[in-house]
Write a protein that holds these residues in place. Structure first.
Motif, PDB file in Angstrom:
ATOM      1  N   ALA A  47      32.391  12.871 -44.597  1.00  0.00           N
ATOM      2  CA  ALA A  47      32.500  11.586 -45.284  1.00  0.00           C
ATOM      3  C   ALA A  47      31.604  11.628 -46.520  1.00  0.00           C
ATOM      4  CB  ALA A  47      32.066  10.466 -44.342  1.00  0.00           C
ATOM      5  N   PRO A  48      31.876  10.798 -47.510  1.00  0.00           N
ATOM      6  CA  PRO A  48      31.052  10.812 -48.729  1.00  0.00           C
ATOM      7  C   PRO A  48      29.559  10.639 -48.464  1.00  0.00           C
ATOM      8  CG  PRO A  48      33.018   9.500 -49.092  1.00  0.00           C
ATOM      9  CD  PRO A  48      33.005   9.873 -47.634  1.00  0.00           C
ATOM     10  N   SER A  49      29.193   9.787 -47.511  1.00  0.00           N
ATOM     11  CA  SER A  49      27.768   9.596 -47.221  1.00  0.00           C
ATOM     12  C   SER A  49      27.172  10.863 -46.600  1.00  0.00           C
ATOM     13  CB  SER A  49      27.560   8.404 -46.290  1.00  0.00           C
ATOM     14  OG  SER A  49      28.189   8.631 -45.043  1.00  0.00           O
ATOM     15  N   GLN A  50      27.966  11.574 -45.788  1.00  0.00           N
ATOM     16  CA  GLN A  50      27.479  12.817 -45.200  1.00  0.00           C
ATOM     17  C   GLN A  50      27.339  13.897 -46.269  1.00  0.00           C
ATOM     18  OE1 GLN A  50      30.541  13.177 -42.220  1.00  0.00           O
ATOM     19  NE2 GLN A  50      29.088  12.732 -40.579  1.00  0.00           N
ATOM     20  N   GLN A  51      28.270  13.918 -47.221  1.00  0.00           N
ATOM     21  CA  GLN A  51      28.177  14.877 -48.320  1.00  0.00           C
ATOM     22  C   GLN A  51      26.915  14.623 -49.130  1.00  0.00           C
ATOM     23  OE1 GLN A  51      31.820  14.398 -50.478  1.00  0.00           O
ATOM     24  NE2 GLN A  51      33.024  15.635 -49.050  1.00  0.00           N
ATOM     25  N   ARG A  52      26.619  13.352 -49.373  1.00  0.00           N
ATOM     26  CA  ARG A  52      25.420  12.997 -50.133  1.00  0.00           C
ATOM     27  C   ARG A  52      24.168  13.417 -49.364  1.00  0.00           C
ATOM     28  NH1 ARG A  52      21.990   8.249 -51.084  1.00  0.00           N
ATOM     29  NH2 ARG A  52      21.261   8.404 -53.233  1.00  0.00           N
ATOM     30  N   ASN A  53      24.157  13.182 -48.056  1.00  0.00           N
ATOM     31  CA  ASN A  53      23.001  13.586 -47.245  1.00  0.00           C
ATOM     32  C   ASN A  53      22.811  15.098 -47.270  1.00  0.00           C
ATOM     33  OD1 ASN A  53      22.498  10.931 -46.608  1.00  0.00           O
ATOM     34  ND2 ASN A  53      23.332  11.050 -44.542  1.00  0.00           N
ATOM     35  N   GLU A  54      23.898  15.854 -47.267  1.00  0.00           N
ATOM     36  CA  GLU A  54      23.792  17.312 -47.340  1.00  0.00           C
ATOM     37  C   GLU A  54      23.248  17.749 -48.699  1.00  0.00           C
ATOM     38  OE1 GLU A  54      24.159  19.636 -44.957  1.00  0.00           O
ATOM     39  OE2 GLU A  54      24.334  17.911 -43.625  1.00  0.00           O
ATOM     40  N   ARG A  55      23.668  17.083 -49.774  1.00  0.00           N
ATOM     41  CA  ARG A  55      23.118  17.393 -51.101  1.00  0.00           C
ATOM     42  C   ARG A  55      21.626  17.094 -51.142  1.00  0.00           C
ATOM     43  NH1 ARG A  55      27.550  14.525 -53.027  1.00  0.00           N
ATOM     44  NH2 ARG A  55      26.198  12.884 -53.788  1.00  0.00           N
ATOM     45  N   ILE A  56      21.220  15.978 -50.535  1.00  0.00           N
ATOM     46  CA  ILE A  56      19.800  15.610 -50.503  1.00  0.00           C
ATOM     47  C   ILE A  56      19.016  16.637 -49.693  1.00  0.00           C
ATOM     48  CG2 ILE A  56      18.154  13.900 -49.635  1.00  0.00           C
ATOM     49  CD1 ILE A  56      20.246  11.743 -50.363  1.00  0.00           C
TER      50      ILE A  56
END
Length: 97
Positions: A47-56
């Motif tokens: 999900a987009p929020s999970q993708q963002r967390n992985e980038r972080i």
């Protein structure tokens, strides 16, 4: 007291003899090994929020925040659950957009 000595003596004799009977047959190894073949689940998209967390997490790793405690503190500061001195690393390294 005598009962205790008898029990201790029985354990000592059992330990010295190995507590096994010499007539017991040894287990026979299996002729064919059992292989577990499980299919891997299909690749899931994040999900987009999970993708963002992985980038972080990637950014944190490159910034030297590699322990689980550091990552959890960073996300707690980012989500507003923690403030003050522990959040200095968060303030120095803001999350990517």
């Amino acid at each position: 007291m005598v009962r205790r000595m008898i029990v201790v003596g029985m354990f000592a004799v059992g330990a010295l003899t190995g507590c096994s009977t010499p007539e017991a047959p040894a287990p026979v190894p299996s002729a064919s090994p059992v292989l577990s073949t499980t299919a891997l689940p299909p690749a899931q998209t994040l999900a987009p929020s999970q993708q963002r967390n992985e980038r972080i997490r990637g950014m944190l790793y490159t910034a030297g925040c590699v322990s689980n405690a550091c990552v959890q503190t960073y996300f707690a500061c980012m989500d507003g659950y923690l403030s003050g001195e522990p959040c200095q690393f968060f303030r120095d390294h803001p999350p990517p957009p």
